[in-house]
Design a protein around this motif. Structure first.
Motif, mmCIF file in Angstrom:
data_model
loop_
_atom_site.group_PDB
_atom_site.id
_atom_site.type_symbol
_atom_site.label_atom_id
_atom_site.label_comp_id
_atom_site.label_asym_id
_atom_site.label_seq_id
_atom_site.Cartn_x
_atom_site.Cartn_y
_atom_site.Cartn_z
ATOM 1 N N VAL A 245 68.150 14.412 -11.119
ATOM 2 C CA VAL A 245 65.978 14.874 -11.476
ATOM 3 C C VAL A 245 66.325 15.936 -12.317
ATOM 4 C CG1 VAL A 245 64.310 14.187 -11.647
ATOM 5 C CG2 VAL A 245 65.077 12.761 -10.657
ATOM 6 N N GLN A 246 66.321 15.591 -13.575
ATOM 7 C CA GLN A 246 65.423 17.032 -14.616
ATOM 8 C C GLN A 246 64.354 17.134 -14.314
ATOM 9 O OE1 GLN A 246 68.756 16.995 -18.389
ATOM 10 N NE2 GLN A 246 69.676 17.889 -16.440
ATOM 11 N N LEU A 247 63.803 18.509 -14.432
ATOM 12 C CA LEU A 247 62.010 18.698 -14.111
ATOM 13 C C LEU A 247 62.079 19.895 -15.553
ATOM 14 C CD1 LEU A 247 61.812 18.071 -10.434
ATOM 15 C CD2 LEU A 247 60.744 16.632 -12.484
ATOM 16 N N VAL A 248 61.452 19.766 -16.062
ATOM 17 C CA VAL A 248 61.100 20.896 -16.937
ATOM 18 C C VAL A 248 59.531 21.074 -17.295
ATOM 19 C CG1 VAL A 248 61.183 21.414 -19.924
ATOM 20 C CG2 VAL A 248 62.748 20.269 -18.443
ATOM 21 N N GLU A 249 58.972 21.829 -16.712
ATOM 22 C CA GLU A 249 57.633 22.413 -16.467
ATOM 23 C C GLU A 249 57.173 23.415 -17.811
ATOM 24 O OE1 GLU A 249 58.776 23.695 -12.161
ATOM 25 O OE2 GLU A 249 59.778 24.626 -13.869
ATOM 26 N N ALA A 250 55.600 23.223 -17.689
ATOM 27 C CA ALA A 250 55.292 24.065 -19.478
ATOM 28 C C ALA A 250 53.812 24.424 -18.904
ATOM 29 C CB ALA A 250 55.688 23.104 -20.687
ATOM 30 N N GLY A 251 52.969 25.381 -19.354
ATOM 31 C CA GLY A 251 51.756 25.617 -19.655
ATOM 32 C C GLY A 251 51.152 26.893 -19.117
ATOM 33 N N GLY A 252 52.089 27.302 -18.523
ATOM 34 C CA GLY A 252 51.996 28.432 -17.934
ATOM 35 C C GLY A 252 51.674 29.056 -18.780
ATOM 36 N N GLY A 253 50.685 30.423 -17.749
ATOM 37 C CA GLY A 253 50.195 31.592 -18.933
ATOM 38 C C GLY A 253 49.472 32.833 -18.742
ATOM 39 N N ARG A 254 48.387 33.582 -19.298
ATOM 40 C CA ARG A 254 47.317 34.119 -18.959
ATOM 41 C C ARG A 254 45.835 33.276 -19.069
ATOM 42 N NH1 ARG A 254 48.629 39.179 -17.009
ATOM 43 N NH2 ARG A 254 50.474 40.020 -18.065
ATOM 44 N N VAL A 255 45.221 33.780 -17.841
ATOM 45 C CA VAL A 255 43.955 33.216 -18.155
ATOM 46 C C VAL A 255 43.142 33.528 -16.600
ATOM 47 C CG1 VAL A 255 44.120 31.902 -16.077
ATOM 48 C CG2 VAL A 255 42.414 31.003 -17.252
ATOM 49 N N LEU A 256 41.732 34.463 -18.020
ATOM 50 C CA LEU A 256 40.875 34.685 -17.074
ATOM 51 C C LEU A 256 40.425 33.825 -15.755
ATOM 52 C CD1 LEU A 256 38.208 36.006 -19.755
ATOM 53 C CD2 LEU A 256 40.197 37.504 -18.479
ATOM 54 N N ALA A 257 39.724 34.775 -14.186
ATOM 55 C CA ALA A 257 39.079 33.928 -13.260
ATOM 56 C C ALA A 257 37.980 33.339 -14.062
ATOM 57 C CB ALA A 257 38.817 35.034 -12.139
ATOM 58 N N GLY A 258 37.963 32.707 -12.861
ATOM 59 C CA GLY A 258 37.081 31.205 -13.062
ATOM 60 C C GLY A 258 37.406 29.858 -14.635
ATOM 61 N N GLY A 259 37.928 30.238 -15.329
ATOM 62 C CA GLY A 259 38.790 29.673 -16.114
ATOM 63 C C GLY A 259 39.875 28.516 -15.703
ATOM 64 N N SER A 260 39.949 27.612 -16.776
ATOM 65 C CA SER A 260 41.039 26.138 -16.015
ATOM 66 C C SER A 260 42.393 26.293 -17.161
ATOM 67 C CB SER A 260 40.675 25.082 -16.227
ATOM 68 O OG SER A 260 39.072 25.108 -15.768
ATOM 69 N N LEU A 261 43.050 25.644 -16.716
ATOM 70 C CA LEU A 261 44.923 25.778 -16.761
ATOM 71 C C LEU A 261 45.853 24.769 -16.671
ATOM 72 C CD1 LEU A 261 46.244 28.126 -18.745
ATOM 73 C CD2 LEU A 261 47.433 28.660 -16.586
ATOM 74 N N ARG A 262 46.360 23.717 -17.083
ATOM 75 C CA ARG A 262 46.701 22.488 -16.876
ATOM 76 C C ARG A 262 48.414 23.139 -17.388
ATOM 77 N NH1 ARG A 262 46.646 16.612 -19.668
ATOM 78 N NH2 ARG A 262 47.496 17.517 -21.530
ATOM 79 N N LEU A 263 49.346 22.550 -16.238
ATOM 80 C CA LEU A 263 50.574 23.146 -15.967
ATOM 81 C C LEU A 263 51.190 21.324 -16.493
ATOM 82 C CD1 LEU A 263 51.069 25.206 -12.974
ATOM 83 C CD2 LEU A 263 50.813 25.903 -15.750
ATOM 84 N N SER A 264 51.477 20.467 -17.502
ATOM 85 C CA SER A 264 52.740 20.085 -16.710
ATOM 86 C C SER A 264 54.533 20.256 -16.488
ATOM 87 C CB SER A 264 52.571 18.716 -18.045
ATOM 88 O OG SER A 264 53.588 19.992 -19.473
#
Length: 124
Positions: free
Chosen positions: A2-21
């Motif tokens: 099984v190969q897995l490839v993540e995406a969606g990381g980065g910088r975000v301000l406290a209290g904010g939202s982020l979605r990883l895939s």
């Protein structure tokens, strides 16, 4: 395999939202348990969330329960980690992982396959 490839990381301000895939190899997605872990500098790998192959069962680590949500999209062979109300202590490298033994799993040793990781940095 099984190969897995993540995406969606980065910088975000406290209290904010982020979605990883995390996109998995096709033809295996519906048969694998998927999990999210993270590792901050100088710390061990921390369990965040796990989803059973069907997606009907989920489990969360205490530090993220109520703030993070794991979900899977079968047609896209992708699992997501929706992060809300993020805090500076959420800063870490985030990893997607998988194994074929069903159910949900909190322990990293249960997982056979790992992605390369994606950095998330939360600034105050």
């Amino acid at each position: 395999q099984v190969q897995l490839v993540e995406a969606g990381g980065g910088r975000v301000l406290a209290g904010g939202s982020l979605r990883l895939s995390c996109t998995a190899s096709p033809h295996t997605f519906d048969a694998i348990t998927l999990g999210w872990f993270r590792q901050a500098p100088g710390k061990g790998r921390e369990f965040l969330a796990s989803s059973s192959p069907s997606g009907l069962l989920t489990d969360y680590g205490d530090s993220v329960r109520g703030r993070f949500t794991i979900s899977r999209h079968s047609a896209k062979n992708t699992v997501y980690l929706q992060m809300r109300s993020v805090k500076p202590e959420d800063t870490a490298v985030y990893y997607c992982a998988a194994h074929p033994r069903g159910g949900t799993s909190r322990h990293s040793v249960m997982y056979d396959y790992w992605g390369q990781g994606t950095q998330v940095t939360v600034s105050s």
